[in-house]
Enzyme design. Structure first.
Site, PDB file in Angstrom:
ATOM      1  N   LYS A  71       0.839  -1.196   0.000  1.00 40.85           N
ATOM      2  CA  LYS A  71       0.000   0.000   0.000  1.00 40.85           C
ATOM      3  C   LYS A  71       0.877   1.250   0.000  1.00 40.85           C
ATOM      4  CE  LYS A  71      -3.945   2.028   2.537  1.00 40.85           C
ATOM      5  NZ  LYS A  71      -4.835   1.875   3.708  1.00 40.85           N
ATOM      6  N   SER A 116      -9.685   2.024   2.940  1.00 39.48           N
ATOM      7  CA  SER A 116      -8.823   2.813   2.083  1.00 39.48           C
ATOM      8  C   SER A 116      -7.812   1.995   1.283  1.00 39.48           C
ATOM      9  CB  SER A 116      -8.074   3.846   2.924  1.00 39.48           C
ATOM     10  OG  SER A 116      -7.212   3.215   3.864  1.00 39.48           O
ATOM     11  N   SER A 146     -10.039  -0.511   6.936  1.00 37.54           N
ATOM     12  CA  SER A 146      -9.453  -0.278   5.617  1.00 37.54           C
ATOM     13  C   SER A 146      -8.802  -1.492   4.974  1.00 37.54           C
ATOM     14  CB  SER A 146      -8.424   0.853   5.696  1.00 37.54           C
ATOM     15  OG  SER A 146      -9.063   2.086   5.912  1.00 37.54           O
TER      16      SER A 146
END
Length: 488
Positions: free
Chosen positions: A77, A152, A176
């Site tokens: 990420k 997210s 997330s």
């Protein structure tokens, strides 16, 4: 040639037997990414040159036969620092930021000869629940490109679900990892707070943030967690790893296990088809020998309000460092120092980030601190106590990961409150610092439904045990979106 349908163990055997090299596997992964990237927009950066160089070095010294993940590519990420690879947090503010160090989780993986293939798209600074607040454009759901992938950690989930990579890292502050895992029909784990070092993670809510894992299967998820989990002197909140092998209970039956089903998790606001799917899953656990009983988590209904006060307050503090002085974006139309600060932050941050900074600043301001931030902390304690009462009698908690399946792109992003409520079922886990996993449990309206299993602190091996038992006796994890096979 694509290897995206091979398990980690199958890939390991191919590498050890030298039927393929780490370089060939890495190139095949890069090809898989390129073939699907236009459709899903899962990556901010594909580190092609660095990944191939790392793979060649691994081939030169040889695959470690005793290390299952040696030579295996994985995605990271874009709010997790990677040495020499852009780390933007999907924000204009960090569009050119290239760290000179690896986050501890990444360093641990690289120490086991895992290969960083690239950085995945996300909601800006991890603030969002749909993958739409990224400076680099929205990520698309792997199953239906007109739907959101969740957030997210949108890119990390979509990359695994679409067959671009087998494994990825994400971060989870209020759901997330688990919510995008649910929306994309894969496995996503948020570990106990402190299990994985936060050093090198661009901070959002420091008392809530936790790096975790995405995978196609439960066992592979545990295998990746084995690699990245560690106590770290560089993170004062990290804890000693209390489990030698997170896969240790996988394959054991769950007869006699006591599982709680909170009535609040199936109440108002839960899609009827999602509710039906979860109730069917509960019956399946009973067939496997577990006991499933209804319980109450009475303060969970306050979780969203508590979270958005605490997380936004912590974010308003953490994001003060982005000022145009030290690194990242700097506004050019500044006449003095104050202008640099104001213009840089006004132009560099997106709307959702600004909204949360303002909310957090307000909550911490003189005259409102007691009414909001202090009160939120008190209710957080009540939420923690609710969990403690349940776990005094039960091994795990079961429920849906999200109130609905993936929703249409460009719908809730104009309604912040509705977007925030999508995290209703995941937020309490972060507030209490507990581990939670989302696994595929069925389909509704043709889209994946995620089942969430929550355990007391440091119970990841029990969570994996129950999740693997469900997975082994269902085939939801074997069902793949069309794009996985390369067609779109």
């Amino acid at each position: 040639m694509s290897f995206n349908n091979k398990t980690i163990e199958e890939l390991h055997n191919l590498l050890v037997s030298k039927e393929i090299s780490a370089t060939e596997l890495t190139q095949a992964t890069i090809d898989d990414i390129k073939a699907r990237e236009e459709a899903v927009n899962a990556f901010v950066t594909v580190a092609e040159e660095a990944a191939l160089a790392q793979a060649e070095a691994i081939d030169e010294k040889g695959i470690d036969a005793d290390n299952l993940l040696s030579g295996i590519p994985f995605a990271v990420k874009d709010n997790i620092s990677t040495d020499g690879i852009l780390t933007t947090a999907a924000s204009k503010m960090l569009y050119n930021y290239e760290p000179i160090f690896d986050a501890t989780a990444v360093a641990n993986a690289k120490a086991k000869d895992m290969i960083v293939i690239g950085k995945t798209n996300m909601d800006e600074f991890a603030m969002g629940g749909s993958g739409e607040t990224s400076y680099y454009g929205a990520t698309k759901n792997a199953w239906d490109h007109s739907k959101v992938p969740g957030g997210s950690s949108s890119g990390s989930a979509a990359a695994v679900a679409s067959g671009q990579v087998r494994l990825s890292l994400g971060s989870d502050t209020g759901g997330s990892i688990r919510q995008p895992a649910a929306f994309n029909g894969i496995v996503g784990l948020k570990p106990t707070y402190g299990t994985v070092s936060r050093f090198g993670l661009i901070a959002f809510g420091s008392s809530l943030d936790q790096i975790g894992t995405f995978s196609q299967t439960v066992k592979e998820n545990a295998q990746l967690l084995n690699v990245i989990a560690s106590e770290d002197a560089k993170d004062s909140t990290s804890a000693p790893v209390r489990i030698a092998d997170f896969t240790s209970k996988i394959g054991q039956d769950i007869k006699g296990m006591k599982i709680a089903l909170p009535k609040e998790y199936l109440g108002e606001g839960i899609d009827p088809e999602v509710k039906e799917t979860i109730l069917d899953a509960a019956k399946h656990f009973e067939k496997l020998g577990a006991t499933v009983e209804e319980v109450s988590l009475p303060h969970s209904k306050y979780g969203v309000a508590v979270y958005y006060i605490i997380a936004s307050s912590e974010a308003s503090s953490n994001l003060q460092r982005f000022d145009g002085i030290r690194y990242g974006f700097r506004a050019e139309d500044a006449k003095n120092l104050d202008d640099i600060y104001v213009n840089t932050r006004s132009q560099g941050f997106g709307d959702e980030v600004k909204r949360r900074i303002m909310l957090g600043t307000f909550s911490l301001s003189s005259g409102y601190y007691d009414a909001y931030y202090k009160k939120a902390g008190q209710v957080r304690t009540l939420i923690i106590q609710d969990f403690e009462k349940v776990f005094a009698d039960y091994d795990l908690i079961l429920g849906p990961t999200a109130p609905s399946v993936a929703f249409d792109l460009d719908t809730l992003n104009h309604d912040p409150v509705a977007m925030y409520l999508a995290d209703l079922l995941t937020i309490p886990v972060n507030l209490a610092g507990l581990p939670g996993i989302s696994i595929p449990a069925g389909f509704a309206q043709g889209l994946p439904v995620g089942l969430q299993l929550i355990g007391p602190k440091y119970s990841e091996e029990t969570i994996y045990q129950a999740a693997a038992a469900f997975e082994a006796t269902t085939d939801y994890h074997k069902q793949q979106p069309v794009i996985f096979g390369g067609d779109n």
